[in-house]
Design an enzyme around this catalytic site. Structure first.
Site, mmCIF file in Angstrom:
data_model
loop_
_atom_site.group_PDB
_atom_site.id
_atom_site.type_symbol
_atom_site.label_atom_id
_atom_site.label_comp_id
_atom_site.label_asym_id
_atom_site.label_seq_id
_atom_site.Cartn_x
_atom_site.Cartn_y
_atom_site.Cartn_z
ATOM 1 N N GLY A 159 50.672 0.053 33.601
ATOM 2 C CA GLY A 159 49.520 0.481 34.403
ATOM 3 C C GLY A 159 49.705 1.875 34.976
ATOM 4 O O GLY A 159 48.983 2.294 35.869
ATOM 5 N N VAL A 167 56.959 1.139 30.683
ATOM 6 C CA VAL A 167 56.039 0.977 29.547
ATOM 7 C C VAL A 167 55.051 -0.161 29.815
ATOM 8 O O VAL A 167 55.429 -1.195 30.385
ATOM 9 C CB VAL A 167 56.860 0.678 28.264
ATOM 10 N N ALA A 168 53.798 0.020 29.407
ATOM 11 C CA ALA A 168 52.732 -0.992 29.573
ATOM 12 C C ALA A 168 52.689 -1.486 31.012
ATOM 13 O O ALA A 168 52.608 -2.678 31.283
ATOM 14 C CB ALA A 168 52.918 -2.161 28.598
ATOM 15 N N LYS A 196 50.430 8.195 36.379
ATOM 16 C CA LYS A 196 49.256 8.196 37.264
ATOM 17 C C LYS A 196 49.081 6.849 37.944
ATOM 18 O O LYS A 196 49.494 5.800 37.431
ATOM 19 C CB LYS A 196 47.979 8.575 36.505
ATOM 20 N N GLY A 203 52.137 5.971 28.095
ATOM 21 C CA GLY A 203 51.854 6.356 26.709
ATOM 22 C C GLY A 203 50.874 7.514 26.655
ATOM 23 O O GLY A 203 51.034 8.455 25.869
ATOM 24 N N SER A 204 49.876 7.483 27.524
ATOM 25 C CA SER A 204 48.908 8.583 27.607
ATOM 26 C C SER A 204 49.601 9.861 28.053
ATOM 27 O O SER A 204 49.289 10.953 27.576
ATOM 28 C CB SER A 204 47.806 8.241 28.611
ATOM 29 N N ALA A 205 50.543 9.727 28.980
ATOM 30 C CA ALA A 205 51.299 10.890 29.466
ATOM 31 C C ALA A 205 52.056 11.534 28.308
ATOM 32 O O ALA A 205 52.034 12.762 28.140
ATOM 33 C CB ALA A 205 52.267 10.457 30.569
ATOM 34 N N ASP A 255 42.921 7.834 29.280
ATOM 35 C CA ASP A 255 43.712 8.413 30.360
ATOM 36 C C ASP A 255 44.397 9.730 29.979
ATOM 37 O O ASP A 255 45.057 10.343 30.811
ATOM 38 C CB ASP A 255 44.817 7.432 30.799
ATOM 39 N N ALA A 310 50.018 4.629 32.796
ATOM 40 C CA ALA A 310 49.570 5.541 31.728
ATOM 41 C C ALA A 310 50.713 6.328 31.102
ATOM 42 O O ALA A 310 50.567 7.498 30.770
ATOM 43 C CB ALA A 310 48.462 6.479 32.233
HETATM 44 O O1 C5P Z 1 41.306 4.440 25.884
HETATM 45 P P1 C5P Z 1 42.476 3.545 25.729
HETATM 46 O O2 C5P Z 1 42.973 3.492 24.298
HETATM 47 O O3 C5P Z 1 43.592 3.831 26.685
HETATM 48 O O4 C5P Z 1 41.962 2.099 26.093
HETATM 49 C C1 C5P Z 1 42.713 0.957 25.754
HETATM 50 C C2 C5P Z 1 41.827 -0.257 25.867
HETATM 51 O O5 C5P Z 1 41.500 -0.512 27.242
HETATM 52 C C3 C5P Z 1 40.492 -0.168 25.165
HETATM 53 O O6 C5P Z 1 40.594 -0.529 23.825
HETATM 54 C C4 C5P Z 1 39.651 -1.168 25.957
HETATM 55 O O7 C5P Z 1 39.942 -2.495 25.572
HETATM 56 C C5 C5P Z 1 40.172 -0.990 27.360
HETATM 57 N N1 C5P Z 1 39.372 -0.026 28.137
HETATM 58 C C6 C5P Z 1 38.096 -0.383 28.542
HETATM 59 N N2 C5P Z 1 37.345 0.517 29.261
HETATM 60 C C7 C5P Z 1 37.848 1.718 29.594
HETATM 61 C C8 C5P Z 1 39.154 2.094 29.200
HETATM 62 C C9 C5P Z 1 39.896 1.197 28.468
HETATM 63 O O8 C5P Z 1 37.612 -1.484 28.257
HETATM 64 N N3 C5P Z 1 37.100 2.552 30.302
#
Ligand code: C5P
Length: 307
Positions: free
Chosen positions: A104, A101-102, A15, A108-110, A142, A106
């Protein structure tokens, strides 16, 4: 389909965030968001096979750096589905990794979303879309969007989705350089840059939705916005050079994707995207430069076979 040779194959897209408006930090450690997610044609594939335990193997051109133990988000997704349904089966997941990876994007979310869809089919649990989305939200902000795909507004911490109509296919060039950025570190840097000043509630400019609906890349280019961009650039100053290079290569606009470090460049059409990609590749020889289009659907079973 609990046959010993059964295999379910799910394809899932990366994404971009066309808008990422970041509100104040919440007491739970997340930030209130108003984002526009856009799924693009860069895919990981997850194959699920019956097994006694939950195990993960990562293969493919970008496998390096992905954890394979129980911290892997796809393994956690399988464990959460098993817990939620009471299924006793395990699964062997093979992730074929093409999404950087890492980055931006997503990735891992995918993989987590693909794992949910693959295990749901393999184990025959057939959860409703709503239950899958709730499990997805528990795994990461995500992950629900990776299930849905397309283009969607995300609110809350990004997990509450409203589909958005895109009147045309948009063409993008992605450039990723160097090692990845940690999402929490980028959010923390944004908080530091904001220095405790009051932050308004995040909103999506209606002009973005209008440009998407009309399928007008020039209008869309003018509305791209990422509040995390200054933070990503502070942590990775070379990103400014990548954004400048994209502009010089003729892109309509460039933006850091999510928490970076991938930069996404919007083109007028497919030939223009090819031209921008070729020019960027010529100047940025350490980059991964990819040409993609969006929107595309979310995690979908592409093959289910009983061997
Ligand atoms: O939800 P996810 O595990 O992908 O988020 C990873 C980290 O990104 C969270 O622990 C937080 O530090 C940051 N985050 C945030 N606000 C969001 C989404 C992610 O601060 N809306």
């Amino acid at each position: 389909m609990e046959h010993a040779d059964a295999v379910v194959t799910v394809r899932v897209p990366a994404k971009l965030n066309l808008v990422l408006a970041v509100g104040p930090a919440r007491s739970d450690g997340y930030h209130e968001l108003a984002t526009v997610f856009h799924a693009v044609s860069l895919y990981d594939t997850v194959e699920a096979r019956p097994a006694a335990e939950i195990t993960v193997v990562v293969t493919g051109e970008r496998a390096a750096g992905v954890p394979t133990g129980s911290t892997n988000l796809a393994a956690r997704a399988a464990a959460e589905l098993r817990r939620a349904t009471g299924v006793r089966a395990g699964v062997r997941l093979n992730i074929s990794k093409r999404i950087p990876v890492a980055a931006g994007l997503a990735g891992g979310s995918a993989d987590a979303a693909a794992s949910l869809v693959a295990c749901d089919a393999l184990w025959g649990t057939r959860l409703s879309g709503g239950r899958l989305a709730a499990l997805a939200a528990g795994l990461g902000s995500d992950v629900p969007f990776a299930l849905e795909g397309g283009t969607a507004i995300g609110t809350g911490r990004g997990e509450r989705l409203t589909a958005v109509t895109a009147g045309a296919t948009f063409h993008w060039v992605l450039a990723t350089t160097g090692s990845g950025l940690s999402t929490p570190a980028v959010y923390a840097e944004l908080d530091r840059l904001r220095g405790g000043r009051p932050v308004p509630s995040p909103e999506v400019d209606p002009a973005v939705l209008e440009a998407l609906r009309r399928g007008e890349p020039v209008a869309l280019a003018a509305t791209l916005r990422n509040d995390l961009q200054p933070a990503a650039c502070a942590l990775r100053p070379d990103l400014r050079g990548t954004l400048d290079a994209g502009e010089r290569a003729g892109a309509l606009a460039g933006i850091v994707s999510g928490s970076g470090p991938t930069c996404a460049f919007l083109a007028r059409d497919e030939p223009h995207a090819s031209d921008v990609a070729a020019r960027l590749q010529a100047v940025a020889d350490h980059s991964v430069v990819l040409q993609v289009r969006g929107p595309v659907p979310g995690a979908r079973v592409v093959e289910a076979a009983t061997g």
